[in-house]
Design an enzyme around this catalytic site. Structure first.
Site, PDB file in Angstrom:
ATOM      1  N   ARG A 121      35.037  41.044  42.345  1.00  0.00           N
ATOM      2  CA  ARG A 121      35.511  40.386  43.560  1.00  0.00           C
ATOM      3  C   ARG A 121      36.141  41.412  44.498  1.00  0.00           C
ATOM      4  O   ARG A 121      36.578  42.457  44.072  1.00  0.00           O
ATOM      5  CB  ARG A 121      36.538  39.304  43.205  1.00  0.00           C
ATOM      6  CG  ARG A 121      35.841  38.064  42.638  1.00  0.00           C
ATOM      7  CD  ARG A 121      36.830  37.026  42.161  1.00  0.00           C
ATOM      8  NE  ARG A 121      37.745  36.636  43.201  1.00  0.00           N
ATOM      9  CZ  ARG A 121      39.051  36.415  42.999  1.00  0.00           C
ATOM     10  NH1 ARG A 121      39.579  36.566  41.816  1.00  0.00           N
ATOM     11  NH2 ARG A 121      39.812  36.049  43.994  1.00  0.00           N
ATOM     12  N   LYS A 186      42.965  40.379  30.921  1.00  0.00           N
ATOM     13  CA  LYS A 186      41.780  39.732  31.496  1.00  0.00           C
ATOM     14  C   LYS A 186      40.627  39.718  30.495  1.00  0.00           C
ATOM     15  O   LYS A 186      40.264  40.739  29.920  1.00  0.00           O
ATOM     16  CB  LYS A 186      41.367  40.458  32.780  1.00  0.00           C
ATOM     17  CG  LYS A 186      40.245  39.763  33.510  1.00  0.00           C
ATOM     18  CD  LYS A 186      40.301  40.015  34.997  1.00  0.00           C
ATOM     19  CE  LYS A 186      39.020  39.592  35.682  1.00  0.00           C
ATOM     20  NZ  LYS A 186      39.079  39.683  37.122  1.00  0.00           N
ATOM     21  N   ARG A 321      55.302  37.158  40.271  1.00  0.00           N
ATOM     22  CA  ARG A 321      56.493  38.003  40.377  1.00  0.00           C
ATOM     23  C   ARG A 321      57.396  37.622  39.217  1.00  0.00           C
ATOM     24  O   ARG A 321      58.056  36.595  39.232  1.00  0.00           O
ATOM     25  CB  ARG A 321      57.184  37.773  41.721  1.00  0.00           C
ATOM     26  CG  ARG A 321      56.249  38.118  42.877  1.00  0.00           C
ATOM     27  CD  ARG A 321      56.705  37.531  44.182  1.00  0.00           C
ATOM     28  NE  ARG A 321      57.953  38.124  44.617  1.00  0.00           N
ATOM     29  CZ  ARG A 321      59.009  37.416  44.981  1.00  0.00           C
ATOM     30  NH1 ARG A 321      58.992  36.104  44.937  1.00  0.00           N
ATOM     31  NH2 ARG A 321      60.098  38.026  45.380  1.00  0.00           N
TER      32      ARG A 321
HETATM   33  C1  BTN Z   1      35.877  39.867  39.071  1.00  0.00           C
HETATM   34  O1  BTN Z   1      36.130  40.827  39.818  1.00  0.00           O
HETATM   35  O2  BTN Z   1      36.755  39.367  38.367  1.00  0.00           O
HETATM   36  C2  BTN Z   1      34.494  39.270  39.033  1.00  0.00           C
HETATM   37  C3  BTN Z   1      33.603  40.000  38.090  1.00  0.00           C
HETATM   38  C4  BTN Z   1      32.197  39.430  37.991  1.00  0.00           C
HETATM   39  C5  BTN Z   1      31.287  40.295  37.152  1.00  0.00           C
HETATM   40  C6  BTN Z   1      29.960  39.660  36.892  1.00  0.00           C
HETATM   41  S1  BTN Z   1      29.055  40.510  35.650  1.00  0.00           S
HETATM   42  C7  BTN Z   1      27.635  39.579  36.027  1.00  0.00           C
HETATM   43  C8  BTN Z   1      27.587  39.418  37.531  1.00  0.00           C
HETATM   44  N1  BTN Z   1      26.899  40.534  38.125  1.00  0.00           N
HETATM   45  C9  BTN Z   1      27.714  41.292  38.863  1.00  0.00           C
HETATM   46  O3  BTN Z   1      27.375  42.329  39.466  1.00  0.00           O
HETATM   47  N2  BTN Z   1      28.953  40.786  38.848  1.00  0.00           N
HETATM   48  C10 BTN Z   1      29.004  39.560  38.071  1.00  0.00           C
END
Ligand code: BTN
Length: 327
Positions: A121, A186, A321
């Site tokens: 993201r 995570k 926080r």
């Molecule tokens: C995040 O930043 O939390 C989201 C991560 C999403 C990763 C997945 S892996 C499969 C799909 N292909 C990608 O390039 N990204 C998503």
């Protein structure tokens, strides 16, 4: 491709001599050596022992189309098209490039053992080592315009939590809007990408990354605390099985969302909401806001309470926080 075939031979962790590998793949021993080098470059440890040959330090389970389908009901198999790859730049990108190539009344799902340019993201990179995790994307068409997909990213997070619970994990939670955590580390991330018109149909690619057997890898350059299923279960986990459970749950949740919208899910949010009654800070393009998180509204927006009253947050980077306690 040859590197992948060699990896398939080595995947169970047994020794193969260079000669045997060369014979099976019809290539020279020098070529075998070059492919072994490439396997090592993927981050996998290959032992080379005089008189015995080569073997993987840890056996690896590769994703297999038939294996995944073998865990699913026949009726469900009719509902989607499944593609499995050893390597892609990004499963999301693969489906975004085919966003209008959707089989009639089906969804389209792709998985890859490896991503060379995994997307996270907010333009971040999603580190995607070979054969260790789930990299999953699903293309779905929503017929009621872009407004009807409000709350979808939260619904996907709920689907993931249910799937993880059904695998036997207690204690997973969601950091709004859709980061999946276990013990403040995570475990999985979700990235939605779309193309649509305000009133017409809206095609969405839902990308999911789940950390599965990542802990055995060293030198991972990840800038936040993370955990994988292998650490939670204290042993390796079958990625083919997790992929099947994910497909099953996503089909169920997306069909329900398509029929009934977000309101059908709102009440399920509370049990996974990691932000509830926490002091939070939201970093948005316009600046920073602070407040106490008070759940979500019926569109999936985060509610925060502060001196201005109850405010809605539609997007942004949220952090807790921890310094102040809230009643
Ligand atoms: C995040 O930043 O939390 C989201 C991560 C999403 C990763 C997945 S892996 C499969 C799909 N292909 C990608 O390039 N990204 C998503």
């Amino acid at each position: 491709m040859r590197t992948y075939e060699l990896l398939q031979l080595l995947s169970k962790g047994q020794f193969f001599s260079g000669e045997e590998l060369g014979r099976q793949l019809s290539i020279s021993r020098t070529a075998v050596w070059n492919h072994i080098k490439q396997i090592r470059e993927l981050g996998l440890d290959v032992h080379a022992v005089q008189g015995k040959g080569y073997r993987l330090a840890d056996p690896i389970e590769l994703l297999e189309h038939e294996q995944i389908l073998s865990h699913l009901d026949d009726a469900l198999k009719e509902e989607f098209l499944l593609e499995v790859f050893p390597q892609l730049d990004s499963t999301n990108r693969y489906l975004m490039q085919r966003i209008y190539e959707l089989p009639a009344s089906k969804s389209r799902i792709c998985l890859s053992d490896y991503q060379t340019a995994g997307r996270g993201r907010r333009g971040r990179q999603w580190i995607s080592p070979f054969g260790s995790n789930i990299y999953f994307s699903q293309l779905w068409r929503f017929g009621k315009g872009i407004g009807a997909i409000e709350g979808l990213s939260l619904v996907v997070a709920l689907a993931l939590c249910e799937m993880l619970q059904e695998l036997g994990i207690e204690g997973v939670g969601i950091k709004w809007p859709n980061d999946i955590y276990f013990n403040q580390r995570k475990l999985a991330g979700i990235l939605l990408e779309m193309s649509g018109e305000a009133s017409g149909s809206c095609n969405v690619v839902i990308g999911i990354g789940i950390n599965v057997n990542m802990s055995r890898l060293t030198q991972l350059d990840i800038d936040q605390p993370w955990i994988d299923l292998a650490e939670i279960f204290r042993g390796p986990v079958s990625r083919n099985l997790v992929a099947a459970r994910l497909i099953e749950t996503m089909q169920k949740y997306l069909s329900e969302f398509d029929d009934a919208g977000f309101t059908a899910f709102q009440s399920r949010w509370r049990q996974f909401d990691l932000l509830h009654d926490q002091n939070v800070e939201i970093r948005e393009i316009q600046g920073t806001r602070q407040g106490v998180a008070r759940g979500i509204d019926d569109s999936g927006a985060l509610l925060i309470e502060n001196a201005k009253g109850l405010e809605r947050v539609l997007s942004g980077d949220v952090s807790i926080r921890f310094s102040e306690k809230v009643d």
